[in-house]
Design an enzyme around this catalytic site. Structure first.
Site, short mmCIF file in Angstrom:
data_model
loop_
_atom_site.label_atom_id
_atom_site.label_comp_id
_atom_site.label_asym_id
_atom_site.label_seq_id
_atom_site.Cartn_x
_atom_site.Cartn_y
_atom_site.Cartn_z
N ARG A 185 4.25 1.30 -1.33
CA ARG A 185 5.37 1.32 -2.29
C ARG A 185 5.14 0.35 -3.44
NH1 ARG A 185 9.77 1.61 0.44
NH2 ARG A 185 8.79 1.75 2.48
N GLN A 194 5.66 -9.34 3.37
CA GLN A 194 5.52 -8.85 2.00
C GLN A 194 6.82 -9.04 1.23
OE1 GLN A 194 4.40 -4.96 3.29
NE2 GLN A 194 2.20 -5.34 3.10
N GLU A 221 -5.43 -8.79 6.16
CA GLU A 221 -4.54 -8.60 7.31
C GLU A 221 -4.70 -7.22 7.94
OE1 GLU A 221 0.20 -9.09 8.42
OE2 GLU A 221 -0.43 -9.05 6.33
N CYS A 249 0.82 -1.22 0.00
CA CYS A 249 0.00 0.00 0.00
C CYS A 249 0.85 1.26 0.00
CB CYS A 249 -0.94 0.00 1.19
SG CYS A 249 -0.11 -0.11 2.79
N GLN A 284 4.64 -6.02 9.04
CA GLN A 284 4.05 -6.58 7.81
C GLN A 284 5.04 -6.64 6.66
OE1 GLN A 284 2.58 -4.27 9.66
NE2 GLN A 284 0.51 -4.92 10.13
#
Length: 435
Positions: A52, A120, A192, A50, A116
């Site tokens: 980058r 990712q 998430e 969200c 997070q």
């Protein structure tokens, strides 16, 4: 070959740009293959979150690569290249490695220390590996980046009192209302970030949490975790008058809450409605803010809240930056030693050729040797060569790992060049005479 990192993030590009560039699971392979097919790209990986959309890889050092990547992204997003150029960053070498380590360690995140990014990061690498876009160098780089992240989390306090975009959304809700015990919340989405937001709001004592998701079963699962209630996705507008706060976090690529729909839904609502959209792309139309009594915040609006909650992490982040710098130096040294691997291979090949010639000559002189005896002699020769070449190999790698030692490497390269094989030169001269 050189490492590069390029792309767009919350520091360089506004959400309007990032949401158009966001790479979903369905188009990940297509984008990756287009970038991997560029002439000067050897390895590449894509990370899209969200905050980058970035690309890490190995290339031949030609910085025209930036323009080639922008062309691919412009075709994909329909954003003109001249606009993308204003917001793109492009790092190479040491700066690129440092950036990648900082990203994996969440030092470059909007919320420093958020966990997070590690998941990712791993998922992005796994996908690139699945599509055979990464090989030796990026594999080593990503392994090191994840090790750096772990080292920072275990040796500093950067991840203590965890904060995230989801937590910032919950904090914004509490900042607006103060006490949340008589407030109801509707969480749209069950991923998430939505789950984290719901859990944070539950811990802050909200009166009730409603959860809605396109897949109703997932809404039920999340609702059970926070002692809330699941509602059908097509009933969202009916519930807006019943809640005070709406948290939106879905994977939709188009707005799911539109101005006219919300305006009709809250027409008779007396209390204000606060909508916090933490989705990228945004899931709520901008014009919703124009509705009387409705207040819309998006992910960029959370920056001030995030900044106010990371002050205590700054000292720990400084310690983490020192770890990053140390690990960058170590990786640069390793990378430099990779450049002399062909030279070391060349030297070992030369030694093997000599070994084979000598053994051939020896075995002709003593033809009565058994195969086992020949094998033992060969092993002795190999062992001798390995011992003789061990010290020169370590010397070459040591010189390569330190900057400013190119001259040493060139001398060794020339020393083992075929032009110094005087026997070959003699044979060439004799061949010329005969002609």
């Amino acid at each position: 070959m050189e490492i590069f990192s390029t792309g767009f993030n919350y520091k360089t590009a506004p959400v309007e740009i990032r949401e158009k560039l966001a790479i979903t699971e369905s188009n990940y392979q297509s984008i990756l293959e287009k970038l991997n097919s560029l002439d000067n790209v050897y390895e590449i990986c894509v990370i899209s979150t969200c905050n980058r959309v970035e690309f890490y890889g190995v290339f031949d050092g030609d910085e025209s690569l930036k323009y080639e990547i922008l062309k691919v992204l412009s075709q994909y997003s329909s954003i003109p290249i001249n606009i993308l150029e204003k917001h793109v960053f492009f790092y190479t070498g040491r700066d690129a490695i440092r950036h990648i380590f900082r990203v994996s360690s969440s030092l470059d995140s909007m919320v420093i220390g958020e966990p997070q990014i590690v998941c990712q990061f791993k998922e992005s690498f796994s996908l690139a590996k699945e599509y055979k876009a990464v090989r030796h160098i990026l594999t080593r780089l990503f392994d090191k980046a994840l090790n750096v992240s772990k080292k920072i989390r275990t040796s500093t306090g950067i991840s203590k009192k965890a904060v995230s975009i989801s937590y910032a959304a919950a904090l914004l809700a509490r900042k607006i209302f103060g006490d949340l015990k008589d407030k109801s919340v509707l969480v749209i989405g069950a991923g998430e970030m939505a789950e984290l937001a719901a859990k944070h709001l539950s811990s802050m004592g909200v009166k009730h949490i409603f959860v809605s998701n396109r897949t109703f079963e997932r809404a039920v699962e999340l609702a059970e975790k926070v002692n809330g209630s699941a509602i059908r996705f097509d009933k969202i507008l009916e519930f807006l008058p019943e809640v005070d706060i709406v948290i939106v976090s879905t994977g939709a690529t188009q707005p799911i809450l539109k101005k006219e729909d919300i305006k009709k839904a809250v027409k008779n609502k007396r209390e204000p409605l606060f909508i916090i959209d933490i989705s990228v792309p945004r899931n709520v139309e901008d014009d919703v803010n124009k509705i009387e009594g409705v207040y819309l915040y998006n992910i960029d609006d959370l920056k001030s809240i995030v900044n106010s909650n990371i002050e205590e992490r700054k000292i720990e982040a400084q310690r983490a930056e020192l770890i990053v710098e140390d690990e960058v130096e170590k990786f640069i040294k390793w990378l430099n030693t990779q450049k002399v691997n062909p030279l070391i291979t060349q030297i070992r090949d030369y030694a093997d050729q000599l070994r084979e010639k000598q053994l051939e000559r020896l075995f002709k002189q003593i033809p009565y040797l058994t195969e086992k005896e020949k094998e033992n002699i060969d092993l002795a020769f190999r062992s001798l060569i390995n011992k003789l070449l061990h010290r020169p190999t370590m010397y070459i790698k040591d010189k390569a790992s330190k900057e400013g030692n190119d001259l040493y490497i060139k001398i060794i390269e020339e020393m083992f060049s075929s032009k110094w094989d005087l026997r070959n030169k003699k044979q060439e001269k004799e061949s010329v005479r005969e002609d």
